[in-house]
Scaffold this motif. Structure first.
Motif, PDB file in Angstrom:
ATOM      1  N   ASP A  54       0.854  -1.183   0.000  1.00  0.00           N
ATOM      2  CA  ASP A  54       0.000   0.000   0.000  1.00  0.00           C
ATOM      3  C   ASP A  54       0.894   1.240   0.000  1.00  0.00           C
ATOM      4  N   LYS A 104      -7.535   0.976  -5.201  1.00  0.00           N
ATOM      5  CA  LYS A 104      -8.482   0.285  -4.320  1.00  0.00           C
ATOM      6  C   LYS A 104      -9.874   0.848  -4.532  1.00  0.00           C
ATOM      7  N   PRO A 105     -10.909  -0.009  -4.494  1.00  0.00           N
ATOM      8  CA  PRO A 105     -10.860  -1.472  -4.393  1.00  0.00           C
ATOM      9  C   PRO A 105     -10.447  -2.090  -5.725  1.00  0.00           C
TER      10      PRO A 105
END
Length: 492
Positions: A54, A104-105
Motif C-alpha cells: 500500500d 483500491k478497491p
C-alpha cells in the motif's frame, strides 16, 4: 503449478488476510506485514520474489521506500496499491519503479494475474521521468473508467509507441495527448498539435510536411511543416478521420520509413517524432466507406486508448466541478460551491458535450451568479439553456434564484445587460478588477449564444447563418468548432 514468495505490506489487516488467502490459493507462499519497516527488513535480507504494498503506511510512505528497494534489488517487481486514485498516483508509482499500480478497491483475479505476469516477465524495465510540478494534475477523476486510463498512461510514459485516442467530442483527447508528452521521455521536446478538421483539405500536406518556395501559387518562401516543428517531441494529429486520402498516403510513408519530403521538395528528410492521433469517429466505418486507409489505421492504432464519455463516469462530476471552480477562482472569479441538490441534478444530466460542457457550465456559474452557494435551480436553469442549444435571453442573473423570464417579460437591451454584467465584474465602485483576458472572455460569452441563435433561426443551415451574421462560411465553421456549438436539427 505457480511458485514464488510474495511479500504483502498493508496497514489494513482485512486486506492482508484477503490477499494472503487469494495468493495462497494460487500457489504462492505469502508473508504479510502492517509496517514499511518490516517490509524493508525482508527486502534487505533478500526475501521475497515480488512485493505488494500500500502507499500509505503508518511509519513510512511507500513512494519513499520504493526507490531504496529498487536501488538495492532492481530486479524485484513491486505492485503498488492505493486508495488515492489519481493520475499522479499512477505516474508516481511508475516513475519510482513499480511494476504496476492498482487502485483500491481492486479485483482479486486481476491482481493474481498481474502477479503471474510480473514473475514471468523480464524485470529490467525503464521508467518515465516525473515532472517537478506534481500538484498540477492534468487529469481529474477517480472512477474505475479513469483508473484504467491512468494505468495505461503510466505504462506508456517510457515508450515511443504510437497511440490512437478515441472518444466523443469534449472528452479531453488533447489533454491526454499532452499528458503523454509532458510526463514522458520526450517532455523536453516540443508538443505540436494540428487539427485536420480545421485546415482546408488542399493545405493539409503543406501544413504537415512544409513546402518549398514556389511549390504552389502563393508559396513565396520556404515554410516548415508540423513534422519539422515537432522534431524530437510529439506530434498530435487531432481529428485524424478528416485527413484527405492524399495526405494519408504521405503520412503512411513517414510511419513506415521514418522520413518525408516537403511539398515541392525532392530530398527526403529524416524525422524523429512520436505520433499521437485522435478521433471522435469510427475509423473502421470510414475504412469500409473507402475514406480511410486500412494500412494507415493499423500503423496509428498501435496502442488504442478510449476515453469514456462523462455519462459513463458520472461519479467524477463532483471532482471535475470542484476542479473547474478552483480554476475559476485562481483566475479571479468568486469562490463557489455546489449544494447537494445541485450536484445531484448534475449527476442526472446526460452531458452530451462531455467535460467541455461541464467546464463551460461551471465557468458560467462562477462568473454570472453573485451567490456563493449554487443551488439546484440555478444549475437547472443553465442546463436547460444548454439543452436548448443557446443561453436564455435573460443573460444577466439576479441575486435570487434566477428564474427564467416569463412570456410577458421583456429582456433588457443587450447593451444594458452587458453593461450591468461588466459593472459586477469591476465592482460596484470600480474598486475591484477582474482577471486578465476579459476582452476575449466577454466576446466568447456573446459569440456562443449569437451563433447558436443564428443557426437555430436558419434550421442549422451554415451558409444562411453565415450570411445572416455577415461572416465567411469557413470563419463560421471554425467558430462553431472553437466554441463547441452543437448543431441541432430544428423540430419539424
Amino acid at each position: 503449478m505457480t511458485t514464488g514468495n510474495i511479500l504483502v505490506a498493508d496497514d489494513d489487516a482485512a486486506i492482508r488476510t484477503v490477499l494472503s488467502q487469494a495468493l495462497s490459493r494460487a500457489g504462492y507462499d505469502v508473508r504479510t506485514t502492517g509496517t514499511a519497516a518490516t517490509l524493508w527488513g525482508w527486502v534487505k535480507a533478500g526475501d521475497g520474489d515480488l512485493v505488494i504494498t500500500d502507499v500509505i503506511m503508518p511509519d513510512e510512505n511507500a513512494f519513499e521506500l520504493l526507490p531504496r528497494m529498487k536501488k538495492l534489488r532492481p530486479e524485484l517487481p513491486i505492485i503498488v496499491m492505493s486508495a488515492q486514485n489519481t493520475f499522479m498516483t499512477a505516474i508516481k508509482a511508475s516513475e519510482r519503479g513499480a511494476y504496476d499500480y492498482l487502485p483500491k478497491p481492486f479485483d482479486l483475479r486481476e491482481l493474481v494475474s498481474i502477479v503471474g505476469r510480473a514473475l514471468a516477465e523480464p524485470k529490467n524495465r525503464s521508467r518515465a521521468i516525473l515532472p517537478e510540478d506534481l500538484d498540477n494534475m492534468p487529469l481529474v477523476g477517480r472512477s474505475p473508467a479513469m483508473q484504467e486510463i491512468y494505468r495505461s498512461l503510466a505504462r506508456l510514459m517510457a515508450t515511443d509507441l504510437t497511440v490512437m485516442i478515441t472518444g466523443e467530442s469534449g472528452t479531453g483527447k488533447e489533454l491526454v495527448a499532452r499528458a503523454l508528452h509532458d510526463y514522458g521521455k520526450r517532455k523536453k521536446g516540443p508538443f505540436v498539435a494540428i487539427n485536420m478538421a480545421a485546415i482546408p483539405r488542399d493545405l493539409i500536406e503543406s501544413e504537415l510536411f512544409g513546402h518549398e518556395k514556389g511549390a504552389f501559387t502563393g508559396a513565396n518562401t520556404r515554410s516548415a511543416g508540423r513534422f519539422e516543428q515537432a522534431e524530437g517531441g510529439t506530434l498530435f494529429l487531432d481529428e485524424i478521420g478528416d485527413m484527405p486520402m492524399e495526405a494519408q498516403t504521405r503520412l503512411l510513408r513517414v510511419l513506415q520509413q521514418g522520413e518525408y519530403t516537403t511539398v515541392g521538395g525532392r530530398t527526403p528528410i529524416k524525422t524523429n517524432v512520436r505520433i499521437v492521433a485522435a478521433t471522435n469517429k469510427d475509423l473502421r466505418i470510414l475504412i469500409g466507406q473507402g475514406l480511410f486507409r486500412e494500412d494507415l489505421f493499423f500503423r496509428l492504432n498501435v496502442v488504442p486508448l478510449r476515453l469514456p464519455p462523462l455519462r459513463e463516469r458520472i461519479e467524477d462530476v463532483a471532482d471535475l466541478a470542484q476542479h473547474f471552480f478552483n480554476q475559476a477562482a485562481a483566475e479571479g472569479l468568486p469562490t463557489k460551491q455546489l449544494e447537494p441538490g445541485a450536484l445531484e441534478r448534475m449527476k442526472r444530466y446526460r452531458w452530451p458535450g462531455n467535460i467541455r460542457e461541464l467546464e463551460n457550465l461551471i465557468r458560467r456559474l462562477a462568473a454570472l451568479y453573485p451567490q456563493e452557494s449554487i443551488n439546484e435551480h440555478l444549475v437547472d436553469v443553465e442546463l436547460s439553456a444548454d439543452a436548448a442549444g443557446f443561453s436564455p435571453p435573460n443573460v444577466l442573473k439576479s441575486a435570487g434564484n434566477a428564474a427564467p423570464a416569463t412570456d410577458g417579460e421583456e429582456a433588457p437591451p443587450l447593451g444594458v445587460a452587458v453593461e450591468r454584467h461588466l459593472s459586477k465584474l469591476f465592482g460596484a465602485h470600480g474598486d475591484s478588477l477582474p482577471p486578465p483576458g476579459l476582452y476575449h472572455r466577454v466576446l466568447r460569452e456573446l459569440e456562443q449564444p449569437l451563433i447558436s441563435a443564428a443557426l437555430a433561426a436558419t434550421r442549422g443551415n451554415q451558409i444562411k447563418a453565415a450570411e445572416l451574421l455577415g461572416l465567411n462560411r469557413n470563419t463560421l465553421r471554425k467558430k462553431i468548432r472553437d466554441l463547441d456549438i452543437r448543431l441541432m436539427r430544428s423540430p419539424r
